[in-house]
Motif scaffolding. Structure first.
Motif, PDB file in Angstrom:
ATOM      1  N   VAL A   1      -1.148  11.011   9.467  1.00  0.00           N
ATOM      2  CA  VAL A   1      -0.924  11.147   8.033  1.00  0.00           C
ATOM      3  C   VAL A   1       0.260  10.268   7.657  1.00  0.00           C
ATOM      4  CG1 VAL A   1      -0.271  12.722   6.169  1.00  0.00           C
ATOM      5  CG2 VAL A   1      -1.844  13.487   7.967  1.00  0.00           C
ATOM      6  N   LEU A   2       0.091   9.492   6.584  1.00  0.00           N
ATOM      7  CA  LEU A   2       1.145   8.602   6.103  1.00  0.00           C
ATOM      8  C   LEU A   2       1.486   8.984   4.666  1.00  0.00           C
ATOM      9  CD1 LEU A   2       2.910   6.065   6.561  1.00  0.00           C
ATOM     10  CD2 LEU A   2       0.979   4.704   5.710  1.00  0.00           C
ATOM     11  N   ILE A   3       2.757   9.304   4.432  1.00  0.00           N
ATOM     12  CA  ILE A   3       3.229   9.755   3.127  1.00  0.00           C
ATOM     13  C   ILE A   3       4.209   8.718   2.588  1.00  0.00           C
ATOM     14  CG2 ILE A   3       4.474  11.576   1.900  1.00  0.00           C
ATOM     15  CD1 ILE A   3       3.640  13.470   4.209  1.00  0.00           C
ATOM     16  N   LEU A   4       3.915   8.147   1.428  1.00  0.00           N
ATOM     17  CA  LEU A   4       4.734   7.071   0.881  1.00  0.00           C
ATOM     18  C   LEU A   4       5.060   7.346  -0.586  1.00  0.00           C
ATOM     19  CD1 LEU A   4       2.722   4.013   2.261  1.00  0.00           C
ATOM     20  CD2 LEU A   4       4.776   5.018   3.258  1.00  0.00           C
ATOM     21  N   ASP A   5       6.326   7.167  -0.940  1.00  0.00           N
ATOM     22  CA  ASP A   5       6.772   7.343  -2.318  1.00  0.00           C
ATOM     23  C   ASP A   5       7.069   5.972  -2.919  1.00  0.00           C
ATOM     24  OD1 ASP A   5       7.543   8.487  -4.676  1.00  0.00           O
ATOM     25  OD2 ASP A   5       9.415   9.324  -3.930  1.00  0.00           O
ATOM     26  N   GLU A   6       6.186   5.538  -3.804  1.00  0.00           N
ATOM     27  CA  GLU A   6       6.336   4.278  -4.539  1.00  0.00           C
ATOM     28  C   GLU A   6       6.629   3.091  -3.616  1.00  0.00           C
ATOM     29  OE1 GLU A   6       8.894   4.614  -7.938  1.00  0.00           O
ATOM     30  OE2 GLU A   6       8.211   6.635  -8.387  1.00  0.00           O
ATOM     31  N   PRO A   7       5.733   2.798  -2.681  1.00  0.00           N
ATOM     32  CA  PRO A   7       5.964   1.677  -1.766  1.00  0.00           C
ATOM     33  C   PRO A   7       5.972   0.325  -2.468  1.00  0.00           C
ATOM     34  CG  PRO A   7       3.709   2.469  -1.560  1.00  0.00           C
ATOM     35  CD  PRO A   7       4.434   3.458  -2.435  1.00  0.00           C
ATOM     36  N   GLU A   8       5.524   0.280  -3.717  1.00  0.00           N
ATOM     37  CA  GLU A   8       5.490  -0.976  -4.468  1.00  0.00           C
ATOM     38  C   GLU A   8       6.836  -1.356  -5.076  1.00  0.00           C
ATOM     39  OE1 GLU A   8       4.993   2.126  -7.668  1.00  0.00           O
ATOM     40  OE2 GLU A   8       4.384   1.881  -5.582  1.00  0.00           O
ATOM     41  N   GLN A   9       7.838  -0.497  -4.964  1.00  0.00           N
ATOM     42  CA  GLN A   9       9.133  -0.787  -5.578  1.00  0.00           C
ATOM     43  C   GLN A   9       9.674  -2.132  -5.102  1.00  0.00           C
ATOM     44  OE1 GLN A   9      12.175   2.364  -6.165  1.00  0.00           O
ATOM     45  NE2 GLN A   9      10.809   3.612  -4.917  1.00  0.00           N
TER      46      GLN A   9
ATOM     47  N   LEU B   1      -2.197  -1.078   4.072  1.00  0.00           N
ATOM     48  CA  LEU B   1      -2.485   0.354   3.996  1.00  0.00           C
ATOM     49  C   LEU B   1      -3.973   0.638   4.096  1.00  0.00           C
ATOM     50  CD1 LEU B   1       0.049   1.489   1.238  1.00  0.00           C
ATOM     51  CD2 LEU B   1       0.300   1.519   3.732  1.00  0.00           C
ATOM     52  N   ARG B   2      -4.798  -0.235   3.551  1.00  0.00           N
ATOM     53  CA  ARG B   2      -6.247  -0.070   3.718  1.00  0.00           C
ATOM     54  C   ARG B   2      -6.621  -0.083   5.194  1.00  0.00           C
ATOM     55  NH1 ARG B   2      -8.604  -4.464  -0.563  1.00  0.00           N
ATOM     56  NH2 ARG B   2      -8.720  -3.166  -2.441  1.00  0.00           N
ATOM     57  N   ALA B   3      -5.995  -0.964   5.963  1.00  0.00           N
ATOM     58  CA  ALA B   3      -6.309  -1.052   7.394  1.00  0.00           C
ATOM     59  C   ALA B   3      -6.006   0.268   8.089  1.00  0.00           C
ATOM     60  CB  ALA B   3      -5.530  -2.194   8.030  1.00  0.00           C
ATOM     61  N   ARG B   4      -4.875   0.910   7.725  1.00  0.00           N
ATOM     62  CA  ARG B   4      -4.555   2.212   8.328  1.00  0.00           C
ATOM     63  C   ARG B   4      -5.560   3.273   7.904  1.00  0.00           C
ATOM     64  NH1 ARG B   4      -1.352  -1.949   9.429  1.00  0.00           N
ATOM     65  NH2 ARG B   4       0.267  -1.387  10.945  1.00  0.00           N
ATOM     66  N   ARG B   5      -5.894   3.272   6.629  1.00  0.00           N
ATOM     67  CA  ARG B   5      -6.889   4.236   6.143  1.00  0.00           C
ATOM     68  C   ARG B   5      -8.232   4.025   6.841  1.00  0.00           C
ATOM     69  NH1 ARG B   5      -9.221   2.910   0.406  1.00  0.00           N
ATOM     70  NH2 ARG B   5     -10.129   1.347   1.802  1.00  0.00           N
ATOM     71  N   ASP B   6      -8.654   2.782   6.956  1.00  0.00           N
ATOM     72  CA  ASP B   6      -9.952   2.492   7.560  1.00  0.00           C
ATOM     73  C   ASP B   6      -9.970   2.815   9.048  1.00  0.00           C
ATOM     74  OD1 ASP B   6     -10.710   1.667   5.058  1.00  0.00           O
ATOM     75  OD2 ASP B   6     -10.596  -0.483   5.503  1.00  0.00           O
TER      76      ASP B   6
ATOM     77  N   GLN C   1      -9.251  14.247   2.981  1.00  0.00           N
ATOM     78  CA  GLN C   1      -9.890  14.265   4.284  1.00  0.00           C
ATOM     79  C   GLN C   1      -9.335  13.154   5.175  1.00  0.00           C
ATOM     80  OE1 GLN C   1     -11.928  16.820   4.908  1.00  0.00           O
ATOM     81  NE2 GLN C   1     -11.541  17.453   2.795  1.00  0.00           N
ATOM     82  N   ARG C   2      -9.631  13.228   6.450  1.00  0.00           N
ATOM     83  CA  ARG C   2      -9.237  12.170   7.385  1.00  0.00           C
ATOM     84  C   ARG C   2      -9.844  10.848   6.914  1.00  0.00           C
ATOM     85  NH1 ARG C   2      -7.340  12.604  12.415  1.00  0.00           N
ATOM     86  NH2 ARG C   2      -7.896  14.814  12.479  1.00  0.00           N
ATOM     87  N   GLY C   3      -9.033   9.800   6.901  1.00  0.00           N
ATOM     88  CA  GLY C   3      -9.516   8.491   6.486  1.00  0.00           C
ATOM     89  C   GLY C   3      -9.627   8.319   4.985  1.00  0.00           C
ATOM     90  N   GLU C   4      -8.952   9.167   4.220  1.00  0.00           N
ATOM     91  CA  GLU C   4      -8.930   9.030   2.766  1.00  0.00           C
ATOM     92  C   GLU C   4      -7.517   8.717   2.285  1.00  0.00           C
ATOM     93  OE1 GLU C   4     -12.469  11.650   0.753  1.00  0.00           O
ATOM     94  OE2 GLU C   4     -10.497  12.577   0.924  1.00  0.00           O
ATOM     95  N   ALA C   5      -7.457   8.038   1.139  1.00  0.00           N
ATOM     96  CA  ALA C   5      -6.181   7.782   0.474  1.00  0.00           C
ATOM     97  C   ALA C   5      -6.135   8.585  -0.819  1.00  0.00           C
ATOM     98  CB  ALA C   5      -6.008   6.304   0.182  1.00  0.00           C
ATOM     99  N   LEU C   6      -5.161   9.491  -0.904  1.00  0.00           N
ATOM    100  CA  LEU C   6      -4.918  10.269  -2.109  1.00  0.00           C
ATOM    101  C   LEU C   6      -3.748   9.631  -2.846  1.00  0.00           C
ATOM    102  CD1 LEU C   6      -5.176  12.824  -3.934  1.00  0.00           C
ATOM    103  CD2 LEU C   6      -3.579  13.951  -2.350  1.00  0.00           C
ATOM    104  N   ILE C   7      -3.988   9.211  -4.069  1.00  0.00           N
ATOM    105  CA  ILE C   7      -2.960   8.593  -4.896  1.00  0.00           C
ATOM    106  C   ILE C   7      -2.443   9.639  -5.881  1.00  0.00           C
ATOM    107  CG2 ILE C   7      -2.440   6.809  -6.597  1.00  0.00           C
ATOM    108  CD1 ILE C   7      -2.936   5.735  -3.795  1.00  0.00           C
ATOM    109  N   VAL C   8      -1.121   9.769  -5.965  1.00  0.00           N
ATOM    110  CA  VAL C   8      -0.484  10.725  -6.861  1.00  0.00           C
ATOM    111  C   VAL C   8       0.137   9.955  -8.015  1.00  0.00           C
ATOM    112  CG1 VAL C   8       1.167  12.614  -7.055  1.00  0.00           C
ATOM    113  CG2 VAL C   8      -0.005  12.206  -4.874  1.00  0.00           C
TER     114      VAL C   8
END
Length: 209
Positions: free
Chosen positions: A153-161, A175-180, A25-32
């Motif tokens: 919508v923000l799509i990120l592949d392994e931003p922790e690399q 990223l929390r700030a963007r989600r919030d 949903q809008r304002g949610e973070a889905l982790i894959v």
């Protein structure tokens, strides 16, 4: 905001992404989550509109995905691998260019560019060229290029690399700030720290993720 309905990808006899059904949903973070080879990056590419599903449907905001459509591109920001970088532009030049491309107000674009660099701890590196950055700084720079523009919508592949624990925690805060603020995030990661710090829901592409 995001709907995968039995969407999967096969090439010949090879399954790149087993059929998936999931929503965010809008304002949610889905982790894959999942091992290498289970389809995390393929799922992100389908969502970004650069790979078509072999079956099922994918929708963002009720519409199909189409990376050739400017409205879609304005809505969706993507980082799958590092973005292209010009060797003769400084870090600040790059981020300003991205911001100015998407924003009509030059002063607002400049403020956004500088704010993003500050958030990611790169403000002191603005006059450096990409080849002068460390691997971790380059990773953060790539993220800055994605964040220096409007998106829903923000799509990120392994931003922790390439990042140590302190910088992963900084990325989580950003990223929390963007989600919030209402953005929907889809992030593939191997990092339990990032996953635990950001996830509203988790999609596991294998049982051992």
């Amino acid at each position: 905001m995001i709907e995968f309905d039995d969407a999967g990808v096969t090439v010949g006899d090879v399954t790149l992404l087993a059929p998936v059904s999931v929503t965010a949903q809008r304002g949610e973070a889905l982790i894959v989550r999942g091992r290498n080879g289970t389809g995390k990056s393929t799922l992100l590419r389908v969502l970004a509109g650069v790979r078509k599903p072999s079956r099922g449907t994918v929708r963002i905001g009720g519409a199909g995905v189409n990376d050739r459509d400017r409205g879609f591109r304005r809505r969706v920001a993507v980082m799958i691998g590092l973005p292209p970088m010009a060797p003769d532009l400084t870090v600040l030049d790059h981020v300003l260019l991205v911001a100015a491309t998407w924003m009509d107000d030059s002063a607002q674009a400049a403020n956004l560019a500088r704010d993003v660099l500050t958030e990611l701890g790169l403000d002191a590196l603005g006059e450096r060229f990409p080849h002068e950055l460390s691997s971790g700084q380059t990773q953060l720079f790539g993220l800055a290029l994605v964040l220096a523009r409007p998106f829903e919508v923000l799509i990120l592949d392994e931003p922790e690399q390439r990042l140590d624990t302190e910088h992963v925690e900084s990325v989580i805060r950003v990223l929390r700030a963007r989600r919030d603020n209402g953005a929907t995030l889809v992030v593939a990661t191997h990092s339990p720290l990032l996953a635990d710090g950001l996830a509203d829901r988790t999609l596991r592409l294998d049982a051992s993720a």
